[in-house]
Design an enzyme around this catalytic site. Structure first.
Site, short mmCIF file in Angstrom:
data_model
loop_
_atom_site.label_atom_id
_atom_site.label_comp_id
_atom_site.label_asym_id
_atom_site.label_seq_id
_atom_site.Cartn_x
_atom_site.Cartn_y
_atom_site.Cartn_z
N SER A 19 42.93 19.57 46.79
CA SER A 19 43.30 20.49 47.82
C SER A 19 44.02 19.40 48.55
O SER A 19 43.09 18.16 48.55
CB SER A 19 41.74 20.98 48.30
OG SER A 19 42.32 21.83 49.36
N LYS A 70 38.72 33.84 45.53
CA LYS A 70 38.94 34.77 46.55
C LYS A 70 38.94 36.06 46.48
O LYS A 70 39.25 36.51 47.79
CB LYS A 70 40.99 34.42 46.53
CG LYS A 70 41.49 33.37 47.02
CD LYS A 70 42.86 33.38 46.98
CE LYS A 70 43.52 31.71 46.81
NZ LYS A 70 44.68 31.89 47.18
N ASP A 106 47.98 34.03 52.79
CA ASP A 106 48.93 33.86 51.84
C ASP A 106 49.83 34.93 51.87
O ASP A 106 51.05 34.43 51.44
CB ASP A 106 48.21 34.44 50.08
CG ASP A 106 47.31 33.36 49.90
OD1 ASP A 106 47.42 32.44 50.46
OD2 ASP A 106 46.20 33.61 48.74
N GLY A 130 52.42 36.35 36.74
CA GLY A 130 51.19 36.03 37.20
C GLY A 130 50.68 37.71 37.55
O GLY A 130 51.36 38.32 37.82
N GLY A 133 45.06 36.11 42.03
CA GLY A 133 44.72 36.52 43.39
C GLY A 133 45.83 36.61 44.43
O GLY A 133 46.85 37.08 45.11
N ALA A 134 47.00 35.33 43.97
CA ALA A 134 47.90 34.87 44.55
C ALA A 134 49.24 35.95 44.48
O ALA A 134 50.25 36.75 44.85
CB ALA A 134 48.71 33.36 44.33
N ARG A 155 50.28 37.29 31.81
CA ARG A 155 49.85 36.75 29.85
C ARG A 155 48.38 37.88 29.35
O ARG A 155 49.00 38.45 28.70
CB ARG A 155 49.11 35.92 30.26
CG ARG A 155 48.30 35.68 28.50
CD ARG A 155 47.98 33.82 28.83
NE ARG A 155 46.91 33.71 29.90
CZ ARG A 155 46.09 32.48 29.89
NH1 ARG A 155 46.29 31.17 29.34
NH2 ARG A 155 45.26 32.66 30.71
P1 NAP Z 1 44.54 33.16 39.90
O1 NAP Z 1 44.16 34.20 39.57
O2 NAP Z 1 43.51 31.91 38.28
O3 NAP Z 1 45.63 33.80 38.60
C1 NAP Z 1 46.11 32.48 37.31
C2 NAP Z 1 47.21 33.39 36.79
O4 NAP Z 1 48.34 32.31 35.82
C3 NAP Z 1 47.21 34.47 35.58
O5 NAP Z 1 48.12 35.51 36.08
C4 NAP Z 1 47.19 34.17 34.38
O6 NAP Z 1 47.56 34.60 33.28
C5 NAP Z 1 48.07 33.13 34.24
N1 NAP Z 1 48.03 31.95 33.91
C6 NAP Z 1 47.28 30.85 33.92
N2 NAP Z 1 47.41 29.87 33.09
C7 NAP Z 1 48.52 30.50 32.16
C8 NAP Z 1 48.73 30.25 30.46
N3 NAP Z 1 48.25 29.20 29.82
N4 NAP Z 1 49.93 30.75 30.50
C9 NAP Z 1 50.59 32.18 30.64
N5 NAP Z 1 49.92 32.53 31.65
C10 NAP Z 1 48.76 32.10 32.24
O7 NAP Z 1 45.29 32.28 40.32
P2 NAP Z 1 46.40 31.72 41.66
O8 NAP Z 1 45.03 32.42 43.21
O9 NAP Z 1 46.42 33.80 41.52
O10 NAP Z 1 46.88 31.11 41.32
C11 NAP Z 1 47.95 31.25 41.36
C12 NAP Z 1 49.37 29.72 41.45
O11 NAP Z 1 49.44 29.89 42.83
C13 NAP Z 1 48.42 28.51 41.38
O12 NAP Z 1 49.27 27.43 41.19
C14 NAP Z 1 48.40 28.74 42.53
O13 NAP Z 1 47.97 27.19 42.83
C15 NAP Z 1 49.69 28.97 43.78
N6 NAP Z 1 49.13 29.56 45.31
C16 NAP Z 1 49.64 28.72 45.78
C17 NAP Z 1 48.97 28.74 47.08
C18 NAP Z 1 50.70 28.49 48.05
O14 NAP Z 1 50.40 28.86 49.34
N7 NAP Z 1 51.63 27.67 47.39
C19 NAP Z 1 48.74 30.45 47.29
C20 NAP Z 1 48.08 30.47 46.55
C21 NAP Z 1 48.37 30.34 45.01
P3 NAP Z 1 46.04 34.89 32.65
O15 NAP Z 1 45.63 36.77 33.59
O16 NAP Z 1 46.76 35.70 31.51
O17 NAP Z 1 44.41 35.03 32.58
#
Ligand code: NAP
Length: 290
Positions: A19, A70, A106, A130, A133-134, A155
């Site tokens: 983080s 989240k 976010d 995706g 949560g994001a 996916r």
């Molecule tokens: P999350 O809730 O864990 O969701 C992860 C997403 O990625 C899901 O749609 C998941 O698909 C997909 N995924 C993971 N591994 C995969 C794979 N091998 N093949 C295909 N799809 C895959 O995470 P999140 O909180 O939404 O965060 C998502 C991304 O946004 C992360 O990289 C995080 O660092 C980034 N983020 C950035 C900010 C920023 O301020 N820049 C803020 C928040 C988040 P499934 O549904 O199939 O599991």
């Protein structure tokens, strides 16, 4: 300087060692003269309730939440901001009068991060990978930006269907489609869309050769490609898109602005990040990235 009057803040997540929030928030504290200290704490999902109760008992001033807390956190909160309730996720907690108030920043962070690209979004077609949560926050933000057509790609079909239903029921986006990553129509959607957004973890350190889309030949000069990932700063998705003439952006600016929005909620103060501070924090954060 940390002293007995310092206010305590933390981010809860699991994993958490990657983080950047402590660096970001402690920088803000020093620049905005907040007597506070911010740490990253690993909190396992099954201990979230205890951790939040403990933070409240120890008079923490504020908590951030990251993966995987989240969505789960909402069931522990007494009050949810309208946006957190609608999106179904929170990343910021305030403790007040023994009650837990939940907010999400976010979407606000994303909206600020695309401030110089607003014209691209209005009336546009966006392909978003995706459904976590994001992605939910991004969909909310896209509806605010006047996006007319949204193609969701995920996916896990069920999660994608849930997000598509949320968008259709609650957001003002004219057309919402859901495609599987290997759907034959995806190529045409990508070609026709103006904006491509990665809200999955694909391409994030350490698996940097992954990307949400492997048909890079579909990307061209007319695209704006946004990756929420900021580590690495240039994901494979962004690298390939830039090579083909697309405009690109990573998630660092969003990270900074969602953090600033959280600080504003905790301190009830509007802080302005001037150019000098902005470049300083970008440099500090970038030094931690690959
Ligand atoms: P999350 O809730 O864990 O969701 C992860 C997403 O990625 C899901 O749609 C998941 O698909 C997909 N995924 C993971 N591994 C995969 C794979 N091998 N093949 C295909 N799809 C895959 O995470 P999140 O909180 O939404 O965060 C998502 C991304 O946004 C992360 O990289 C995080 O660092 C980034 N983020 C950035 C900010 C920023 O301020 N820049 C803020 C928040 C988040 P499934 O549904 O199939 O599991």
């Amino acid at each position: 300087m940390i002293n007995s009057r310092s206010r305590l803040f933390a981010v809860f997540g699991d994993p958490i060692s990657h983080s950047l929030s402590p660096l970001l928030q402690n920088y803000f504290f020093s620049k905005f003269n907040v007597n506070g200290v911010y740490v990253a704490l690993r909190v396992r999902p099954q201990r979230l309730r205890e951790a939040v109760a403990g933070a409240m008992a120890m008079n923490f001033a504020g908590i951030n939440l990251t993966t995987p807390h989240k969505q789960e956190i909402l069931s522990l909160c007494h009050h949810q901001s309208p946006e957190a309730r609608l999106i179904g996720a929170a990343n910021t907690l305030v403790f007040k009068d023994d009650k837990i108030h939940a907010f999400t920043t976010d979407a606000a962070g994303f909206l600020v991060s695309v401030r110089t690209h607003l014209a691209r979004f209005s009336g546009s077609h966006v392909v978003l990978w995706g459904a976590g949560g994001a992605a939910r926050s991004i969909c909310f933000a896209l509806s605010r930006l006047g996006v007319e057509k949204l193609t969701l790609v995920n996916r896990t079909a069920l999660r994608g269907e849930e997000l598509a239903a949320f968008c259709r029921e609650h957001l003002a986006i004219k057309t919402v489609a859901l495609l599987s990553p290997d759907h034959p129509e995806l190529a045409e959607s990508v070609t026709r869309a103006g904006i491509l957004i990665n809200a999955t973890t694909m391409g994030m350190h350490p698996v940097t050769d992954a990307a949400p889309l492997m048909r890079f030949d579909l990307i061209g000069k007319h695209h704006f490609v946004y990756d929420l990932i900021y580590n690495p700063r240039l994901t494979r998705f962004l690298f390939e898109a830039e090579k083909r003439g697309a405009a690109i952006q990573n998630g660092l600016d969003m990270l900074i602005h969602q953090g600033l929005a959280a600080l504003q909620i905790w301190m009830y103060t509007d802080y302005a990040l001037d150019d000098r501070m902005y470049h300083e924090i970008v440099a500090k954060l970038s030094a931690e990235l690959i």
